[in-house]
Design an enzyme around this catalytic site. Sequence first.
Site, PDB file in Angstrom:
ATOM      1  N   GLY A   8       0.798  -1.238   0.000  1.00  0.00           N
ATOM      2  CA  GLY A   8       0.000   0.000   0.000  1.00  0.00           C
ATOM      3  C   GLY A   8       0.819   1.271   0.000  1.00  0.00           C
ATOM      4  O   GLY A   8       0.256   2.365  -0.128  1.00  0.00           O
ATOM      5  N   GLY A  13      -0.874   0.643  -5.083  1.00  0.00           N
ATOM      6  CA  GLY A  13      -1.411   0.380  -3.747  1.00  0.00           C
ATOM      7  C   GLY A  13      -1.738   1.674  -3.009  1.00  0.00           C
ATOM      8  O   GLY A  13      -2.750   1.757  -2.306  1.00  0.00           O
ATOM      9  N   ASP A 116      -1.215  -8.133 -17.383  1.00  0.00           N
ATOM     10  CA  ASP A 116      -1.376  -8.714 -18.728  1.00  0.00           C
ATOM     11  C   ASP A 116      -0.096  -9.404 -19.209  1.00  0.00           C
ATOM     12  O   ASP A 116      -0.124 -10.207 -20.142  1.00  0.00           O
ATOM     13  CB  ASP A 116      -1.823  -7.639 -19.736  1.00  0.00           C
ATOM     14  CG  ASP A 116      -0.898  -6.438 -19.832  1.00  0.00           C
ATOM     15  OD1 ASP A 116       0.159  -6.421 -19.169  1.00  0.00           O
ATOM     16  OD2 ASP A 116      -1.247  -5.504 -20.588  1.00  0.00           O
ATOM     17  N   GLU A 117       1.039  -9.082 -18.555  1.00  0.00           N
ATOM     18  CA  GLU A 117       2.325  -9.603 -19.041  1.00  0.00           C
ATOM     19  C   GLU A 117       2.444 -11.121 -18.887  1.00  0.00           C
ATOM     20  O   GLU A 117       3.321 -11.742 -19.482  1.00  0.00           O
ATOM     21  CB  GLU A 117       3.490  -8.891 -18.340  1.00  0.00           C
ATOM     22  CG  GLU A 117       3.415  -7.387 -18.562  1.00  0.00           C
ATOM     23  CD  GLU A 117       4.647  -6.618 -18.139  1.00  0.00           C
ATOM     24  OE1 GLU A 117       5.747  -7.192 -18.149  1.00  0.00           O
ATOM     25  OE2 GLU A 117       4.505  -5.431 -17.796  1.00  0.00           O
ATOM     26  N   LYS A 143       4.915 -13.341 -11.782  1.00  0.00           N
ATOM     27  CA  LYS A 143       3.498 -12.984 -11.600  1.00  0.00           C
ATOM     28  C   LYS A 143       2.602 -14.147 -12.044  1.00  0.00           C
ATOM     29  O   LYS A 143       1.597 -14.450 -11.392  1.00  0.00           O
ATOM     30  CB  LYS A 143       3.162 -11.705 -12.376  1.00  0.00           C
ATOM     31  CG  LYS A 143       3.820 -10.441 -11.851  1.00  0.00           C
ATOM     32  CD  LYS A 143       3.421 -10.060 -10.433  1.00  0.00           C
ATOM     33  CE  LYS A 143       1.989  -9.597 -10.322  1.00  0.00           C
ATOM     34  NZ  LYS A 143       1.687  -9.103  -8.947  1.00  0.00           N
ATOM     35  N   ARG A 262      15.045  -3.465 -25.072  1.00  0.00           N
ATOM     36  CA  ARG A 262      15.018  -4.329 -23.887  1.00  0.00           C
ATOM     37  C   ARG A 262      15.127  -5.787 -24.353  1.00  0.00           C
ATOM     38  O   ARG A 262      14.515  -6.169 -25.350  1.00  0.00           O
ATOM     39  CB  ARG A 262      13.688  -4.103 -23.178  1.00  0.00           C
ATOM     40  CG  ARG A 262      13.374  -5.079 -22.080  1.00  0.00           C
ATOM     41  CD  ARG A 262      11.958  -4.867 -21.563  1.00  0.00           C
ATOM     42  NE  ARG A 262      11.884  -3.814 -20.574  1.00  0.00           N
ATOM     43  CZ  ARG A 262      10.735  -3.290 -20.132  1.00  0.00           C
ATOM     44  NH1 ARG A 262       9.583  -3.686 -20.620  1.00  0.00           N
ATOM     45  NH2 ARG A 262      10.741  -2.349 -19.211  1.00  0.00           N
TER      46      ARG A 262
HETATM   47  P1  NAD Z   1       5.440  -0.698  -6.961  1.00  0.00           P
HETATM   48  O1  NAD Z   1       6.762  -1.295  -7.290  1.00  0.00           O
HETATM   49  O2  NAD Z   1       5.247   0.774  -7.136  1.00  0.00           O
HETATM   50  O3  NAD Z   1       5.048  -1.013  -5.446  1.00  0.00           O
HETATM   51  C1  NAD Z   1       5.277  -2.266  -4.862  1.00  0.00           C
HETATM   52  C2  NAD Z   1       5.131  -2.123  -3.350  1.00  0.00           C
HETATM   53  O4  NAD Z   1       5.340  -3.428  -2.776  1.00  0.00           O
HETATM   54  C3  NAD Z   1       6.154  -1.177  -2.715  1.00  0.00           C
HETATM   55  O5  NAD Z   1       5.518  -0.331  -1.788  1.00  0.00           O
HETATM   56  C4  NAD Z   1       7.133  -2.118  -2.021  1.00  0.00           C
HETATM   57  O6  NAD Z   1       7.752  -1.543  -0.886  1.00  0.00           O
HETATM   58  C5  NAD Z   1       6.221  -3.287  -1.666  1.00  0.00           C
HETATM   59  N1  NAD Z   1       6.973  -4.548  -1.515  1.00  0.00           N
HETATM   60  C6  NAD Z   1       7.915  -5.064  -2.373  1.00  0.00           C
HETATM   61  N2  NAD Z   1       8.393  -6.205  -1.893  1.00  0.00           N
HETATM   62  C7  NAD Z   1       7.749  -6.450  -0.715  1.00  0.00           C
HETATM   63  C8  NAD Z   1       7.805  -7.497   0.240  1.00  0.00           C
HETATM   64  N3  NAD Z   1       8.652  -8.533   0.113  1.00  0.00           N
HETATM   65  N4  NAD Z   1       6.985  -7.430   1.324  1.00  0.00           N
HETATM   66  C9  NAD Z   1       6.125  -6.383   1.476  1.00  0.00           C
HETATM   67  N5  NAD Z   1       6.039  -5.343   0.601  1.00  0.00           N
HETATM   68  C10 NAD Z   1       6.843  -5.384  -0.479  1.00  0.00           C
HETATM   69  O7  NAD Z   1       4.390  -1.530  -7.810  1.00  0.00           O
HETATM   70  P2  NAD Z   1       3.048  -1.055  -8.550  1.00  0.00           P
HETATM   71  O8  NAD Z   1       3.393  -0.548  -9.885  1.00  0.00           O
HETATM   72  O9  NAD Z   1       2.275  -0.225  -7.601  1.00  0.00           O
HETATM   73  O10 NAD Z   1       2.326  -2.461  -8.729  1.00  0.00           O
HETATM   74  C11 NAD Z   1       1.467  -2.984  -7.719  1.00  0.00           C
HETATM   75  C12 NAD Z   1       0.939  -4.333  -8.161  1.00  0.00           C
HETATM   76  O11 NAD Z   1       0.206  -4.178  -9.394  1.00  0.00           O
HETATM   77  C13 NAD Z   1       2.029  -5.361  -8.444  1.00  0.00           C
HETATM   78  O12 NAD Z   1       1.594  -6.602  -7.971  1.00  0.00           O
HETATM   79  C14 NAD Z   1       2.147  -5.363  -9.963  1.00  0.00           C
HETATM   80  O13 NAD Z   1       2.588  -6.611 -10.440  1.00  0.00           O
HETATM   81  C15 NAD Z   1       0.711  -5.078 -10.366  1.00  0.00           C
HETATM   82  N6  NAD Z   1       0.544  -4.427 -11.676  1.00  0.00           N
HETATM   83  C16 NAD Z   1       1.230  -3.283 -11.958  1.00  0.00           C
HETATM   84  C17 NAD Z   1       1.035  -2.650 -13.192  1.00  0.00           C
HETATM   85  C18 NAD Z   1       1.760  -1.360 -13.527  1.00  0.00           C
HETATM   86  O14 NAD Z   1       1.641  -0.881 -14.649  1.00  0.00           O
HETATM   87  N7  NAD Z   1       2.484  -0.752 -12.604  1.00  0.00           N
HETATM   88  C19 NAD Z   1       0.165  -3.212 -14.135  1.00  0.00           C
HETATM   89  C20 NAD Z   1      -0.525  -4.385 -13.801  1.00  0.00           C
HETATM   90  C21 NAD Z   1      -0.331  -4.980 -12.561  1.00  0.00           C
END
Ligand code: NAD
Length: 309
Positions: A8, A13, A116-117, A143, A262
Amino acid sequence: MKVLVTGGAGFIGSHFVRTMPDAEVTVLDALTYAGDRANIEGVPHEFVHGDLCDAELLGKVVPGHDIVFHFAAESHVDRSIAGAQNFVRTNVLGTQTLLQACLEAEIPKVVQVSTDEVYGTIETGSWTEDEPLAPRSPYAATKASADLIALAYHTTYGLPVSITRCGNNYGPYQFPEKVIPLFITNLLEGKKVPLYGDGGNVRDWIHADDHCRAIRLVGQVGEPGEIYHVAGTAELTNNELTQHLLDAMGADWSSVEHVADRKGHDRRYSLDDSKLRALGYAPQTSFADGLAQTVRWYSDNPSWWKSKR
Ligand code: NAD
């Protein structure tokens, strides 16, 4: 309603926590480089600083919640290419540890936030939820693994877990390593922006607030054991995205540096989200409005991103 949000303090989050005013929210976050408590400053919540893989801690934190939304993850594909171990640990082992704690605490509803990945890459058309998994980057593979473990916990133990899979998010508070905030902040600092390969890779962009709206809906009415796609509002090549960002920042193509592609770069993602729309979901933020808001936010909040670069 007691809600546990893992991750969060991260990008999506924290959007989610900011838009849950009527709930009693607990945030569990390890505060990795991507987590920042400032993202949820002023938003009522109880904060637990801890690691998803810490089963003993989860055994204390998880019980008593009505719903668990699982966002915490290692989330940046390029970092997973540089080193996959942390991704396997957090995304796979961490998810299993959380699911086990939810099972033991008899949590009535769990939402696993995915991407989606997990499907790999698609030239034309869109994936539906029954598409076989074919992840190509270490991030996507972890994932996909987490999703399979979640489904196995549903089938084997009856854990009431639903999965959301979404496209590329953008919005305020996104760590400036991801392409939209990276390009905005580089341009704000008068630097060039690095464009991968031929710029022809296609992504479907969604504002984080729309993604969170979808996740909330799945939390309310999603069926256990089911997967729901959350499609974006703007399918763009990276060249088109770059043009939008240059226009928004008053810059031109002389600010673009073409860099090597990449490794294993997926060409295109595309989700069919009819199943979610049948539940009443519709995105509310157009790409034009969302991008303008995002550019404004990064322009107005240099102290947030300068310390992260
Ligand atoms: P982010 O990297 O900004 O945030 C991840 C959070 O998880 C951080 O606050 C980090 O401190 C915490 N975290 C990491 N490892 C941890 C652990 N071992 N224990 C507890 N906390 C931990 O990620 P985001 O972009 O906000 O993505 C959030 C979720 O949404 C992820 O599961 C990601 O796979 C999914 N998602 C992201 C996108 C995107 O475009 N960013 C798209 C689809 C799905």
